[in-house]
Design a protein around this motif. Structure first.
Motif, PDB file in Angstrom:
ATOM      1  N   ILE A  70      -6.869  -4.595  -0.729  1.00  0.00           N
ATOM      2  CA  ILE A  70      -5.941  -4.451   0.350  1.00  0.00           C
ATOM      3  C   ILE A  70      -5.971  -2.838   0.733  1.00  0.00           C
ATOM      4  O   ILE A  70      -6.388  -2.075  -0.119  1.00  0.00           O
ATOM      5  N   GLY A  71      -5.718  -2.549   1.879  1.00  0.00           N
ATOM      6  CA  GLY A  71      -5.546  -1.341   2.360  1.00  0.00           C
ATOM      7  C   GLY A  71      -4.406  -1.286   3.366  1.00  0.00           C
ATOM      8  O   GLY A  71      -3.709  -2.182   3.700  1.00  0.00           O
ATOM      9  N   ILE A  72      -4.314   0.096   4.202  1.00  0.00           N
ATOM     10  CA  ILE A  72      -3.366   0.603   5.124  1.00  0.00           C
ATOM     11  C   ILE A  72      -3.871   0.297   6.290  1.00  0.00           C
ATOM     12  O   ILE A  72      -5.015   0.651   6.808  1.00  0.00           O
ATOM     13  N   GLY A  73      -3.363  -0.753   7.313  1.00  0.00           N
ATOM     14  CA  GLY A  73      -3.730  -0.681   8.562  1.00  0.00           C
ATOM     15  C   GLY A  73      -4.002   0.553   9.378  1.00  0.00           C
ATOM     16  O   GLY A  73      -3.195   1.386   9.296  1.00  0.00           O
ATOM     17  N   ALA A  74      -4.929   0.622   9.922  1.00  0.00           N
ATOM     18  CA  ALA A  74      -5.340   2.004  10.792  1.00  0.00           C
ATOM     19  C   ALA A  74      -4.375   2.252  11.901  1.00  0.00           C
ATOM     20  O   ALA A  74      -4.384   3.694  12.265  1.00  0.00           O
ATOM     21  N   THR A  75      -3.620   1.424  12.266  1.00  0.00           N
ATOM     22  CA  THR A  75      -2.595   1.621  13.415  1.00  0.00           C
ATOM     23  C   THR A  75      -1.290   1.899  12.783  1.00  0.00           C
ATOM     24  O   THR A  75      -0.262   2.110  13.680  1.00  0.00           O
ATOM     25  N   SER A  76      -1.029   1.885  11.507  1.00  0.00           N
ATOM     26  CA  SER A  76       0.337   2.011  11.053  1.00  0.00           C
ATOM     27  C   SER A  76       0.826   3.475  11.159  1.00  0.00           C
ATOM     28  O   SER A  76      -0.283   4.361  11.165  1.00  0.00           O
ATOM     29  N   THR A  77       1.882   3.611  11.286  1.00  0.00           N
ATOM     30  CA  THR A  77       2.737   5.080  11.502  1.00  0.00           C
ATOM     31  C   THR A  77       3.643   5.107  10.384  1.00  0.00           C
ATOM     32  O   THR A  77       4.374   6.090  10.229  1.00  0.00           O
ATOM     33  N   LYS A  78       3.416   4.395   9.367  1.00  0.00           N
ATOM     34  CA  LYS A  78       4.062   4.384   8.010  1.00  0.00           C
ATOM     35  C   LYS A  78       3.009   4.531   6.799  1.00  0.00           C
ATOM     36  O   LYS A  78       3.114   3.768   5.796  1.00  0.00           O
ATOM     37  N   VAL A  79       2.158   5.525   6.985  1.00  0.00           N
ATOM     38  CA  VAL A  79       1.140   5.658   6.018  1.00  0.00           C
ATOM     39  C   VAL A  79       1.555   6.154   4.661  1.00  0.00           C
ATOM     40  O   VAL A  79       1.300   5.606   3.380  1.00  0.00           O
ATOM     41  N   ALA A  80       2.429   7.050   4.543  1.00  0.00           N
ATOM     42  CA  ALA A  80       2.982   7.635   3.238  1.00  0.00           C
ATOM     43  C   ALA A  80       3.599   6.499   2.568  1.00  0.00           C
ATOM     44  O   ALA A  80       3.689   6.318   1.274  1.00  0.00           O
ATOM     45  N   GLN A  81       4.637   5.847   3.363  1.00  0.00           N
ATOM     46  CA  GLN A  81       5.491   4.852   2.621  1.00  0.00           C
ATOM     47  C   GLN A  81       4.344   3.416   2.187  1.00  0.00           C
ATOM     48  O   GLN A  81       4.683   3.063   1.261  1.00  0.00           O
ATOM     49  N   ALA A  82       3.525   3.235   3.024  1.00  0.00           N
ATOM     50  CA  ALA A  82       2.697   2.153   2.484  1.00  0.00           C
ATOM     51  C   ALA A  82       1.733   2.639   1.427  1.00  0.00           C
ATOM     52  O   ALA A  82       1.687   1.842   0.460  1.00  0.00           O
ATOM     53  N   TRP A  83       1.312   3.878   1.236  1.00  0.00           N
ATOM     54  CA  TRP A  83       0.543   4.329   0.201  1.00  0.00           C
ATOM     55  C   TRP A  83       1.727   4.129  -1.350  1.00  0.00           C
ATOM     56  O   TRP A  83       1.186   4.004  -2.256  1.00  0.00           O
ATOM     57  N   ASP A  84       2.867   4.400  -1.017  1.00  0.00           N
ATOM     58  CA  ASP A  84       3.946   4.415  -2.151  1.00  0.00           C
ATOM     59  C   ASP A  84       3.791   2.932  -2.791  1.00  0.00           C
ATOM     60  O   ASP A  84       3.991   2.775  -3.796  1.00  0.00           O
ATOM     61  N   PHE A  85       3.832   1.725  -1.904  1.00  0.00           N
ATOM     62  CA  PHE A  85       3.601   0.463  -2.252  1.00  0.00           C
ATOM     63  C   PHE A  85       2.335   0.433  -3.160  1.00  0.00           C
ATOM     64  O   PHE A  85       2.317  -0.288  -4.148  1.00  0.00           O
ATOM     65  N   LEU A  86       1.302   0.704  -2.617  1.00  0.00           N
ATOM     66  CA  LEU A  86      -0.047   0.408  -3.128  1.00  0.00           C
ATOM     67  C   LEU A  86      -0.235   1.355  -4.214  1.00  0.00           C
ATOM     68  O   LEU A  86      -0.861   0.653  -5.385  1.00  0.00           O
ATOM     69  N   ALA A  87       0.187   2.439  -4.353  1.00  0.00           N
ATOM     70  CA  ALA A  87       0.228   3.064  -5.714  1.00  0.00           C
ATOM     71  C   ALA A  87       0.869   2.452  -6.593  1.00  0.00           C
ATOM     72  O   ALA A  87       0.612   2.420  -8.019  1.00  0.00           O
ATOM     73  N   TRP A  88       2.014   2.021  -6.491  1.00  0.00           N
ATOM     74  CA  TRP A  88       2.902   1.166  -7.292  1.00  0.00           C
ATOM     75  C   TRP A  88       2.481   0.014  -7.762  1.00  0.00           C
ATOM     76  O   TRP A  88       2.587  -0.340  -8.922  1.00  0.00           O
ATOM     77  N   THR A  89       1.404  -0.706  -6.913  1.00  0.00           N
ATOM     78  CA  THR A  89       0.953  -2.014  -7.342  1.00  0.00           C
ATOM     79  C   THR A  89      -0.045  -1.628  -8.396  1.00  0.00           C
ATOM     80  O   THR A  89      -0.372  -2.687  -9.186  1.00  0.00           O
ATOM     81  N   MET A  90      -0.713  -0.386  -8.546  1.00  0.00           N
ATOM     82  CA  MET A  90      -1.500  -0.354  -9.748  1.00  0.00           C
ATOM     83  C   MET A  90      -0.888   0.268 -10.983  1.00  0.00           C
ATOM     84  O   MET A  90      -1.782   0.800 -11.840  1.00  0.00           O
ATOM     85  N   SER A  91       0.541   0.550 -10.809  1.00  0.00           N
ATOM     86  CA  SER A  91       1.229   0.881 -12.090  1.00  0.00           C
ATOM     87  C   SER A  91       1.391  -0.063 -13.293  1.00  0.00           C
ATOM     88  O   SER A  91       0.941  -1.176 -13.050  1.00  0.00           O
ATOM     89  N   ASP A  92       1.680   0.410 -14.357  1.00  0.00           N
ATOM     90  CA  ASP A  92       1.618  -0.364 -15.623  1.00  0.00           C
ATOM     91  C   ASP A  92       2.748  -1.390 -15.471  1.00  0.00           C
ATOM     92  O   ASP A  92       2.529  -2.672 -15.561  1.00  0.00           O
ATOM     93  N   GLU A  93       3.788  -1.040 -14.636  1.00  0.00           N
ATOM     94  CA  GLU A  93       5.115  -1.788 -14.234  1.00  0.00           C
ATOM     95  C   GLU A  93       4.541  -3.093 -13.593  1.00  0.00           C
ATOM     96  O   GLU A  93       4.651  -4.327 -13.956  1.00  0.00           O
TER      97      GLU A  93
END
Length: 428
Positions: A316-339
């Motif tokens: 999974i990655g962030i769509g190249a046309t997204s205007t919410k890159v920081a927010q999208a990365w917050d989700f991706l980083a969380w998916t890799m967390s212990d929780e």
């Protein structure tokens, strides 16, 4: 799983992709040029996935949404329609904020500029060295990271413990070599009736790569060069693996339906409880046991030993046309967390995308799950920009090679197939 019924990816024009990349960039700025707000500011994020991954994607989103201001909305599309949907969205410069794909397509999408460059963000993660290495490599293009693991599915040996016992085999001693696998399958086949020693997807390029290639890797062989531009299927290791499965089919040990199995009825054959042992997806363990079949699990070995696995699933990655890159990365980083990995993935008997979480409070109750999880660090994910057209597509040169090696002119199929696959891989 789309891997087993893949369709040709609809090409996106270079011009459209160039406009796509230009419209976004990787600087956390909205289209109007203003700097994006904090990572968790109540943004609504769109996430697309194929149907095969819908349940996991929605489970991630539900857990994340419950503890964050941002809200992730998941939309799933039929597996066979999904590549075309992404191509259309890219051409219209309207990709979702996040989208997942079969991991074998990751290099293609990264090379086409459909995802945002995540190199710096991923490199800053404390757990970056513990994230599924095969998936990380698959989502890398020209030294930059564009995608991270979303789901993991691996190939393993699945065997029927009741049939083992009836055949006089020890249900706790699965094969440690592919030759031993063949011998055990032959013993089970001698039970007669409607029992078969083994089963495979002989008319499915994706099925064969997912289950045969680990034996080639375990023997020290390869399938592609590091850049994914040249095939290496014309090798002794590959020939040995095909020869063994061909002999099982010729002897009637492999179920006759193996010849025409294109994927859709593969799981059902194992659920019927009449197949002794067969390589298949790890996620099938629970699905088979739901039918009352007592199963054992073992790594896929090479002809003379060793073990490996095909690390499949979705990236999974962030769509190249997204205007919410920081927010999208917050989700991706969380998916890799212990929780996320323990309470979303492991709790639901999935394979964590982190190598350090193979043994956890949920998997520890079942040694088979611990075994499956531990294989991730030993497996491989093939890497090639033109993987689908070369291997997964029903018209691919790989499927023609498979058919020849298993049921046709075995002597020449790997050689001629290697040439055809390499030509396909190098298509611009």
């Amino acid at each position: 799983m789309a891997r087993y019924r893949a369709r040709r990816v609809v090409a996106v024009t270079a011009a459209a992709l160039l406009m796509t990349v230009a419209a976004c960039g990787n600087d956390d700025k909205a289209a109007g040029g203003t700097v994006a707000a904090s990572a968790d500011d109540g943004a609504t994020l769109t996430l697309w996935t194929r149907a095969a991954t819908e349940s996991v994607s929605k489970a991630y989103a539900e857990k994340y949404n419950a503890t964050h201001k941002n809200q992730v909305e998941v939309t799933a599309y039929p597996n066979e329609e999904y590549p075309a949907k992404l191509a259309s969205a890219a051409g219209a410069k309207s990709l979702p904020d996040l989208f997942a794909s079969d991991v074998v397509f990751a290099a293609q999408y990264a090379s086409q500029g459909l995802w945002v460059d995540l190199t710096d963000r991923f490199g800053a993660l404390d757990v970056k060295d513990k994230v599924a290495p095969a998936h990380v490599k698959a989502g890398t293009w020209e030294g930059k990271n564009y995608a991270v693991p979303h789901t993991i599915d691996m190939s393993v040996m699945l065997y029927n413990k009741d049939l083992y016992a009836k055949a006089g085999l020890d249900p706790e001693k699965p094969p440690t070599t592919l030759k031993e696998f063949a011998e055990q399958a032959r013993k089970i086949d001698k039970l007669g009736g409607d029992v078969n020693g083994t089963y495979f997807g002989g008319n499915c390029g994706g099925c064969v790569e997912f289950t045969f290639w680990p034996s080639v890797w375990a023997a020290g062989g390869g399938v592609l060069d590091a850049e994914g531009n040249n095939a290496k299927v014309d090798s002794k290791e590959m020939a040995d693996v095909f020869a063994l499965y061909r002999s099982l089919y010729d002897e009637g040990v492999a179920a006759p339906a193996s010849k025409d199995e294109a994927g859709p009825t593969w799981l059902g054959a194992l659920q019927g409880g009449k197949v002794g042992i067969a390589p298949g997806p790890s996620v099938w363990l629970g699905l088979i046991e739901e039918k009352g079949v007592k199963m054992g699990v073992a790594p896929i070995p090479g002809p003379d030993g060793g073990e490996s696995t095909f690390v499949g699933g979705d990236a999974i990655g962030i769509g190249a046309t997204s205007t919410k890159v920081a927010q999208a990365w917050d989700f991706l980083a969380w998916t890799m967390s212990d929780e996320a990995q323990i309470e979303v993935v492991a709790k639901n008997k999935g394979v964590p995308t982190r190598t350090d979480l193979a043994a956890n409070k949920y998997s520890s109750a079942d040694p088979r799950i611990v075994l499956i999880n531990s294989l991730m660090a030993k497996g491989q994910t093939p890497y090639a920009r033109n993987f689908n057209a070369s291997f997964n597509d029903p018209q691919s040169p790989w499927l023609q090679t498979v058919r020849g090696a298993l049921f046709g002119d075995a002597a020449s199929s790997l050689s001629s197939g290697n040439t055809a696959i390499t030509k396909s891989l190098q298509q611009s």
